[in-house]
Design a protein around this motif. Structure first.
Motif, short mmCIF file in Angstrom:
data_model
loop_
_atom_site.label_atom_id
_atom_site.label_comp_id
_atom_site.label_asym_id
_atom_site.label_seq_id
_atom_site.Cartn_x
_atom_site.Cartn_y
_atom_site.Cartn_z
N MET A 1 0.58 -1.58 0.04
CA MET A 1 0.04 0.17 0.09
C MET A 1 0.95 1.27 0.05
O MET A 1 1.94 1.53 0.39
CB MET A 1 -0.43 0.05 0.65
N THR A 2 0.61 2.45 -0.43
CA THR A 2 1.13 3.30 -0.94
C THR A 2 1.59 4.05 0.92
O THR A 2 0.44 4.26 1.40
CB THR A 2 0.66 4.63 -1.81
N ASP A 3 2.03 4.84 0.73
CA ASP A 3 2.80 5.96 2.29
C ASP A 3 2.12 6.92 1.94
O ASP A 3 2.10 7.85 0.63
CB ASP A 3 4.33 6.08 2.28
N HIS A 4 1.19 7.52 2.59
CA HIS A 4 0.14 8.74 2.40
C HIS A 4 0.73 10.00 3.34
O HIS A 4 1.42 9.61 5.25
CB HIS A 4 -1.39 8.38 2.65
N LYS A 5 0.79 10.65 2.94
CA LYS A 5 1.03 11.98 3.62
C LYS A 5 -0.47 12.07 4.44
O LYS A 5 -1.46 12.26 3.47
CB LYS A 5 1.21 13.01 3.26
N GLU A 6 -0.73 12.44 5.97
CA GLU A 6 -1.76 13.08 6.49
C GLU A 6 -1.99 14.53 6.24
O GLU A 6 -1.18 15.09 6.10
CB GLU A 6 -1.90 13.16 8.08
N PRO A 7 -3.56 14.44 5.59
CA PRO A 7 -4.01 16.10 5.16
C PRO A 7 -3.75 17.25 6.64
O PRO A 7 -3.64 16.45 7.37
CB PRO A 7 -5.96 15.71 4.86
N ALA A 41 -13.75 9.76 13.32
CA ALA A 41 -13.24 8.45 12.13
C ALA A 41 -11.57 8.47 10.81
O ALA A 41 -11.15 8.24 10.49
CB ALA A 41 -14.22 8.00 11.69
N PHE A 42 -12.58 10.16 11.35
CA PHE A 42 -10.56 10.59 10.57
C PHE A 42 -9.97 10.86 10.53
O PHE A 42 -8.80 10.82 10.07
CB PHE A 42 -11.58 11.91 9.70
N GLU A 43 -9.15 10.96 12.29
CA GLU A 43 -8.38 10.65 12.83
C GLU A 43 -7.68 9.49 12.85
O GLU A 43 -6.28 9.30 12.83
CB GLU A 43 -8.18 11.61 14.13
N ARG A 44 -8.89 8.82 12.64
CA ARG A 44 -8.48 6.52 13.03
C ARG A 44 -7.86 6.37 11.76
O ARG A 44 -7.36 6.17 11.65
CB ARG A 44 -9.06 6.42 14.04
N SER A 45 -9.08 6.63 10.85
CA SER A 45 -8.78 5.68 9.55
C SER A 45 -8.04 6.72 8.36
O SER A 45 -8.08 5.98 7.14
CB SER A 45 -9.71 5.99 9.43
N TRP A 46 -8.00 7.94 8.25
CA TRP A 46 -7.76 8.88 7.18
C TRP A 46 -5.75 8.33 6.96
O TRP A 46 -5.41 8.04 5.49
CB TRP A 46 -7.88 10.68 7.03
N PRO A 47 -4.98 7.76 7.56
CA PRO A 47 -4.15 7.36 7.04
C PRO A 47 -3.81 6.57 6.45
O PRO A 47 -3.32 6.02 5.62
CB PRO A 47 -3.32 7.56 8.55
N LYS A 48 -5.03 5.51 6.88
CA LYS A 48 -4.86 4.26 6.27
C LYS A 48 -5.42 4.05 4.81
O LYS A 48 -5.49 3.22 3.43
CB LYS A 48 -5.54 2.53 6.97
N TYR A 49 -6.93 4.99 5.00
CA TYR A 49 -7.81 4.94 3.05
C TYR A 49 -7.81 5.84 2.62
O TYR A 49 -8.74 6.19 1.91
CB TYR A 49 -9.58 5.05 3.89
N GLY A 50 -6.97 7.15 3.64
CA GLY A 50 -6.83 8.09 2.54
C GLY A 50 -5.87 8.29 1.69
O GLY A 50 -4.58 7.72 1.45
N LEU A 51 -5.86 8.80 0.42
CA LEU A 51 -4.96 9.78 -0.80
C LEU A 51 -4.97 10.82 -0.98
O LEU A 51 -5.64 11.42 -1.17
CB LEU A 51 -5.45 8.33 -2.25
N THR A 52 -4.20 11.16 -1.20
CA THR A 52 -3.58 12.53 -1.56
C THR A 52 -3.10 12.83 -3.31
O THR A 52 -2.38 12.07 -3.38
CB THR A 52 -2.50 13.39 -0.08
N LEU A 107 -18.19 8.81 5.70
CA LEU A 107 -17.58 7.78 4.30
C LEU A 107 -16.61 7.11 5.49
O LEU A 107 -16.67 6.00 5.36
CB LEU A 107 -16.93 8.59 3.64
N LEU A 108 -15.59 7.43 5.84
CA LEU A 108 -14.70 6.70 7.09
C LEU A 108 -15.13 6.09 8.00
O LEU A 108 -15.04 4.43 8.61
CB LEU A 108 -13.65 7.63 7.18
N LYS A 109 -16.31 6.57 8.52
CA LYS A 109 -16.74 5.67 9.61
C LYS A 109 -17.71 4.49 9.19
O LYS A 109 -17.98 4.21 10.17
CB LYS A 109 -18.01 6.65 10.45
N GLU A 110 -18.24 4.66 8.45
CA GLU A 110 -19.27 3.35 7.53
C GLU A 110 -17.60 2.66 6.98
O GLU A 110 -18.34 1.34 7.56
CB GLU A 110 -19.35 3.99 5.95
N ILE A 111 -16.73 3.03 6.39
CA ILE A 111 -15.87 2.03 6.30
C ILE A 111 -15.20 1.36 8.07
O ILE A 111 -15.15 0.26 7.65
CB ILE A 111 -14.98 2.80 5.92
#
Length: 243
Positions: A1-7, A41-52, A107-111
Motif C-alpha cells: 500500500m502507498t504511504d500517505h501524507k496525512e492532510p 473516524a477521520f483521525e483514526r482512518s484517514w492515514p490508512k484509507y486516504g489518498l492525496t 464515509l470513513l465511519k461507514e468503512i
C-alpha cells in the motif's frame, strides 16, 4: 500500500478552499463542521484509507494489494451509497472522490463500522485525481451520481459533464469500461445524453440510444426515494469505451 501524507487537521481542512488547476469549478465547496464521530473516524482512518495529490500517480494493485475490478465514484456525498456498493461487492475495489470534509468523515465511519477494506478516498478536485493520480486504462467503471445540475442557463458551463471532461475520463477507462451517470434533473439528463452521444470513443449500452434502467447495483439514496414520492424522475446513462 502507498504511504500517505496525512492532510491538515480536519477542522482546518473543512474551512480551507479546494484549489483547482482548471478555470471553471463544477462544484460549490459547502462549509460544514464534522460531527465528533466523523472527526474521530477521520483521525483514526484517514492515514490508512486516504489518498492525496502528493502521492502522485498511483498503482491500484499496490494500493489495494490485488488486481480486481476498479471503480471510481466522483462526488460521493455522505458516502452511504459508496459504502453500500463496496459492501455488496467485496471482490471489487472502489475509489471515492469528495471535497466536502463531513462527507469524507462520514464515509470513513461507514468503512470502520462495516469493516470495509476495498475503499480508498481522495478529498481533492476530481480533475486533479483524473489528471495527476490515475494511470491510463486503470478503471473498469466511473460513476457520477446526481452532480450539481447548475439549473440556471447562465451556469450551464459549470456542469461537470462536458465533452472535455468526458474525454479525459475516457482515457482512464479500459476499453469496454463503463461511464455511469445519473441525475434527477431532466434538463441535465438531456444535456448528458447529448454530450455522451457526441463523444468520441463512447457508445450507449442501450441499443435504442436512450436512457438506461437503473442497474441493481446502484443503490437508491434517501434523497432519491424522497424525490420519487414527489414525482421526480431519475435518469441513468451507461456508456462504454469503444477505443
Amino acid at each position: 500500500m502507498t504511504d500517505h501524507k496525512e492532510p491538515q487537521d480536519p477542522k482546518e481542512a473543512a474551512d480551507s478552499p479546494v484549489t483547482t488547476r482548471r478555470g471553471v469549478r463544477s462544484f460549490v465547496l459547502r462549509q460544514g463542521r464534522m460531527t465528533e464521530g466523523q472527526k474521530k473516524a477521520f483521525e483514526r482512518s484517514w492515514p490508512k484509507y486516504g489518498l492525496t495529490r502528493e502521492d502522485g500517480m498511483i498503482d491500484p494493485r499496490e494500493v489495494f494489494g490485488r488486481d480486481n475490478m476498479l471503480n471510481l465514484e466522483i462526488g460521493f456525498g455522505m458516502g452511504r451509497s459508496l459504502a453500500d456498493m463496496a459492501e455488496a461487492a467485496p471482490e471489487q475495489d472502489f475509489i471515492g472522490v469528495e471535497v466536502h470534509q463531513p462527507g469524507v468523515g462520514a464515509l470513513l465511519k461507514e468503512i470502520e463500522d462495516r469493516g470495509l477494506e476495498n475503499v480508498r478516498i481522495y478529498s481533492i478536485d476530481a480533475n486533479d485525481v483524473i489528471d495527476l493520480c490515475l494511470p491510463d486504462a486503470c478503471l473498469d467503471r466511473v460513476m457520477v451520481f446526481f452532480p450539481d445540475p447548475w439549473h440556471k442557463k447562465k451556469h450551464h458551463k459549470r456542469r461537470l459533464i462536458q465533452h472535455e471532461f468526458v474525454q479525459r475520463v475516457r482515457h482512464k477507462l479500459r476499453v469496454g469500461g463503463i461511464l455511469h451517470l445519473a441525475t434527477d434533473w431532466e434538463n441535465y439528463a438531456e444535456h448528458m445524453l447529448e454530450v455522451m452521444s457526441e463523444s468520441e470513443g463512447f457508445a450507449n449500452t442501450q441499443e435504442t440510444g436512450g436512457y438506461s434502467p437503473r442497474p441493481d447495483d446502484r443503490p437508491i439514496t434517501k434523497f432519491e426515494k424522497r424525490g420519487e414520492t414527489l414525482g421526480h424522475g431519475v435518469w441513468d446513462l451507461l456508456f462504454y469505451r469503444t477505443n
